[in-house]
Design an enzyme around this catalytic site. Structure first.
Site, PDB file in Angstrom:
ATOM      1  N   LYS A  55      -9.848  34.558  45.209  1.00 32.55           N
ATOM      2  CA  LYS A  55      -8.564  33.937  45.531  1.00 32.55           C
ATOM      3  C   LYS A  55      -7.822  33.563  44.236  1.00 32.55           C
ATOM      4  CE  LYS A  55      -9.385  29.028  45.624  1.00 32.55           C
ATOM      5  NZ  LYS A  55      -8.868  27.782  46.111  1.00 32.55           N
TER       6      LYS A  55
ATOM      7  N   HIS B 129     -11.200  27.026  51.951  1.00 32.02           N
ATOM      8  CA  HIS B 129     -12.472  26.312  52.067  1.00 32.02           C
ATOM      9  C   HIS B 129     -12.568  25.488  53.355  1.00 32.02           C
ATOM     10  CE1 HIS B 129     -12.847  27.688  48.083  1.00 32.02           C
ATOM     11  NE2 HIS B 129     -12.302  26.673  47.459  1.00 32.02           N
TER      12      HIS B 129
ATOM     13  N   LYS C  58      -6.854  15.299  45.284  1.00 31.08           N
ATOM     14  CA  LYS C  58      -7.289  15.113  43.893  1.00 31.08           C
ATOM     15  C   LYS C  58      -7.162  13.641  43.499  1.00 31.08           C
ATOM     16  CE  LYS C  58      -6.491  19.725  42.019  1.00 31.08           C
ATOM     17  NZ  LYS C  58      -7.922  19.900  41.699  1.00 31.08           N
TER      18      LYS C  58
END
Length: 492
Positions: free
Chosen positions: A145, A237, A335
């Site tokens: 990816k 994911h 994040k």
């Protein structure tokens, strides 16, 4: 499955960060354990002017830096380095491919090509490989990816690849599928009989999937600002994890049966409309804060320019089929969050009647908690089932019930087994031709279609990321996303 190992591996991006940290150490570990074909030659390629010796020196440095000390066997490393060759190539330059083909030589014994590049270079790379005869029946291609930015660009890449490599010779990597604990989801679900009767809307109240990172942009500023959390983490994911948790039982553990069921699941995901996007999704962007006692910059400061890119996303999703009707799936990634964690939490429905209520201690332990199955992927690897148990005692002042964990720690239970890098599993399967843990085209495109609808909803509603301080669990609106349904995120 019958395995068909190849004799050569062509590794594009061979001097990049992914290669240094993951690919070269993984290939070395496979070599050291005697799992690579004895005759396998590994040809690295990247921009630059390295020769064979220069690449071997580069690889030696990478192994010294990223291998754990117990794996640094100089004799084994020397043997591995002898497999390595190098050919410079710039994928945007059509003239570089003939020299590459000359270096690779005869491919009748089989060739695997690992292609990690910007989406804009997939098409010229495939055309270049085809023009010099490196796309024949004995050649497989592995694609790392990002495979596009949306459904349209993904289809364009898939069409370019399909023009030279039919689906049985195309291997789309998602490194999460190489993780031992992720594969253990299949063993847990389909290797044990006691889960199946309750693995549905009658037994499960909700499912939470979290991938939380403590890092910021690191060296990925240019790439990440063009992608954001939804496309960088959810599209691949998180949706793959959702599929393994929610798909129907495959008839066999092979590349067709497993991927057939995942594809069906993706087509059963309820599209999030523009009207729903405002209520069923939350986006955020981290600001400055403290991590491990140090002050760190916010996203915009790290990037060095204004940006509306989301670094956090939370989604309430639904699967519209008989098994999962009415069960919410809460998806979350971000994040600069409070801790690094990847896990799946499955909360079962409460017992229909508590026989302990009349004798329960009103102050302590009187309330039954729903059973929860936690599958932790990282940093630890374990499976934990939270169950209710009676505290020891004579109970003259009331029965005391308490939630206790039943633990299966993979690190402890399989202490004598070395924990492998996810890419070891995937590279070995790539070299041997087993597609079970790779992503099929129809999966990718169904995932992108679902993601594109969410982004269209954000645009239609003019949604901007809500700010959240570094070191927290994201915007407060993400808490409201679950609490509206009387559900709490599994943050302990």
């Amino acid at each position: 499955m019958q395995r068909n190992p190849v004799g050569k591996l062509l590794l594009f991006g061979a001097t990049g960060d992914l290669s240094q940290r993951m690919l070269l150490p993984s290939l070395f570990n496979l070599h050291a354990d005697g799992l690579l074909p004895e005759e396998l030659i590994i040809i690295g390629s990247a921009r630059g002017e390295l020769d064979d010796g220069g690449f071997q020196e580069f690889a030696h440095h990478a192994l010294n830096e990223y291998l754990p000390d117990e794996r640094k066997d100089e004799e084994q490393i020397t043997g591995f380095l002898k497999r390595l060759q190098f050919q410079p190539a710039d994928l945007s330059d059509a003239n570089c491919f003939q020299a590459l083909a000359d270096k690779v030589g005869d491919v009748s014994g089989g060739l695997c090509i690992f292609l990690s590049t910007a989406p804009s270079l997939f098409e010229p790379a495939i055309k270049g490989l085809k023009s010099v005869g490196l796309t024949g029946d004995t050649v497989r291609i592995g694609l790392e990816k990002p495979l596009g930015y949306d459904l349209a660009s993904s289809r364009q890449i898939n069409e370019a690849v399909f023009a030279a490599f039919p689906e049985p010779r195309t291997f789309r990597f998602d490194h999460y599928l190489g993780k031992e604990t992720v594969q253990n989801i299949l063993a847990l679900r389909f290797g044990n009989s006691f889960f199946e009767p309750v693995w549905n809307a009658r037994g499960i109240a909700n499912v939470q999937i979290t991938i939380a990172e403590t890092v910021g942009l690191e060296e990925r500023a240019g790439y990440y600002d063009g992608m954001g959390a939804l496309r960088d983490m959810v599209q691949n994911h998180i949706l793959q994890l959702l599929a393994l948790i929610a798909m129907e039982p495959p008839a066999r553990f092979d590349g067709q049966a497993v991927r057939d069921e995942k594809a069906k699941l993706f087509h059963s995901l309820r599209p999030i409309t523009a009207e729903e996007a405002e209520h069923d999704t939350v986006i955020g962007q981290y600001t400055s804060g403290a991590m491990k006692g140090e002050v760190v910059k916010g996203y915009v400061d790290e990037l060095g320019k204004p940006s509306d890119t989301e670094t956090f996303v939370a989604i309430k999703a639904h699967v519209d089929n008989w098994r999962w009707q009415g069960v919410p799936f809460y998806l979350r990634t971000g994040k600069r969050m409070a801790t690094r964690r990847s896990e799946i939490a499955i909360e079962f429905k409460p017992v229909p009647h508590s026989m302990f209520q009349s004798r329960a201690n009103k102050n302590e332990g009187g309330r039954l908690q729903p059973n929860t199955l936690i599958i932790r992927l990282q940093p630890e690897e374990y499976v934990q089932l939270l169950v209710m148990a009676k505290e020891p005692g004579l109970d003259r002042n009331g029965v005391r019930l308490r939630e206790v964990p039943l633990n299966l720690s993979l690190d402890a239970e399989f202490a004598g087994t070395r924990r492998r890098i996810a890419y070891e599993r995937l590279l070995l399967d790539f070299i041997e031709g087993d597609q079970t843990l790779f992503v099929r085209r129809d999966e990718v495109e169904a995932q992108w279609a679902w993601i594109d609808a969410i982004r269209e909803g954000w645009a239609a509603n003019g949604m901007k990321p809500k700010k959240y301080p570094t070191g927290t669990w994201g915007p407060s609106a993400s808490i409201a996303l679950t609490e509206r349904d009387d559900v709490t995120w599994q943050d302990d």
